[in-house]
Design an enzyme around this catalytic site. Structure first.
Site: not given
Ligand SMILES: [Zn+2]
Length: 372
Positions: A92, A264
């Site tokens: 990320d 996720d």
């Protein structure tokens, strides 16, 4: 670079089964990505992750930047080598952690200044800096720097974040030089016109995949699904769609029906360390005294290492005794359970039975982890 292939689209819902081809192997979608925040999925070795069929893991740029530092990871030969994981990785951008973990932060159009959660030192992330960090870490899929907003958000605040997220995404694309797949992120809080605007702007930049951010941050589930219903159709059919931060089993199945391919969340690993199991018969709190003499399998319908070899009584004993193995066995099961759930969803999509699969699952499992 990645290549996305749609294998089959369900004939009654928006669900689809696909394959993301990467340099570190193929990822069959829909897929759940275990989270390895600090270059480790807590309580799992890479071999354990492979044993349960993990296809891709997620790691956090914010945490790796602060410790051990992206230069060290680059010197180690990249994150795959550093952590001994040769399958795909997604990182990320750190945006979510800055907004959720850092109390002291200052956001401008240039970037965001924040204090480290480790030692309080001051740092400044720009889109260009985040690209430099993510390129040093070396994941297969990397994310643009975005500006999430809390829930509920004032319209003005959400509007500024949409524009800033667009500008930052453009700058990330401009600064991005490697063959890693850079995904865009849609923001817009709970405002339909802002979500649509954000999706159109981000799609216009043209990325190989798109994430929907700023969801599962406390908004009621009907609102979350409503947002998916009008946002997903704006995203290109032939690119992977990733919904960030979702880990409740029911939510995953429901979101797959809207056409989401990737998920996720720390939920399965975090609740495991708190003694909770996600099972086919619902959520089990293994601290509960009723399991003290229960010598049955953890999940009667599951065949993972934990379920095949250990009783509820033994797992409860480990958990209440604070033994490390308790967290290991529950983490193993919870992750295996979610990965198996996604595989079963994929099988159902392939034979146009996903709507039935979803209905059967939701009878037993209505939002059971929603309150965590
Ligand atoms: Zn199991």
């Amino acid at each position: 670079m990645i290549k996305f292939e749609i294998v089959h689209e369900d004939n009654k819902t928006g669900a689809r089964a696909g394959i993301i081809h990467t340099a570190h192997g193929d990822i069959e979608t829909p897929v759940f990505m275990p989270v390895g925040t600090r270059a480790t999925v807590k309580a799992m070795t890479p071999e354990s992750l492979k044993a349960i069929g993990t296809q891709i893991i997620l790691s956090n740029t914010y945490h790796l930047y602060l410790r051990p530092g992206h230069d060290l990871i680059k010197d180690a030969g990249g994150l795959h080598k550093f952590m001994h994981w040769d399958r795909p990785i997604l990182t990320d951008s750190g945006g979510f952690q800055i907004f959720s973990l850092s109390e002291m932060r200052k956001v401008t159009d240039e970037g965001v200044e924040f204090r480290s959660v480790i030692d309080g030192s001051t740092h400044f992330f720009t889109p260009e800096k985040v690209m430099e960090i993510e390129e040093a870490i070396g994941a297969d899929i990397i994310m643009v720097l975005d500006e999430p907003v809390k829930y509920p958000a004032e319209r003005k605040e959400a509007e500024i974040a949409v524009k800033r997220t667009y500008n930052w995404a453009s700058r990330c694309k401009e600064a991005h030089k490697t063959d890693q797949a850079l995904f865009g992120i849609v923001q817009g809080s709970t405002y339909e016109d802002l979500r649509k605007l954000s999706a159109e702007l981000i799609v216009d930049i043209d990325f190989p995949g798109y994430a929907i951010g700023g969801l599962s941050v406390g908004e009621p589930y009907p609102i979350m699904y409503d947002i998916l219903s009008y946002t997903v159709p704006i995203l290109p059919r032939d690119k992977p769609r990733y919904m960030m931060g979702l880990g409740d089993p029911t939510n995953l199945i429901e979101s797959v029906s809207y056409g989401i391919d990737m998920f996720d969340c720390v939920l399965p690993t975090r609740v495991a360390r708190n003694g909770l199991a996600m099972t086919s018969v619902g959520k089990l709190n293994m601290r509960n005294a009723k399991y003290a003499n229960d010598f049955s399998k953890l999940d009667p319908n599951h065949g993972c290492y934990t379920c095949n070899n250990f009783s509820r009584a033994y797992i409860r004993h480990l958990v209440v005794s604070g033994e490390i193995l308790g967290a290991i066995l529950l983490t193993w099961h919870n992750l295996a359970y979610l990965l198996d759930l996604m595989r079963r969803a994929r099988q159902a999509i392939l034979v146009d039975k996903f709507a039935e699969f979803k209905a059967d699952y939701e009878v037993v499992h209505e939002d059971e982890f929603g309150a965590i």
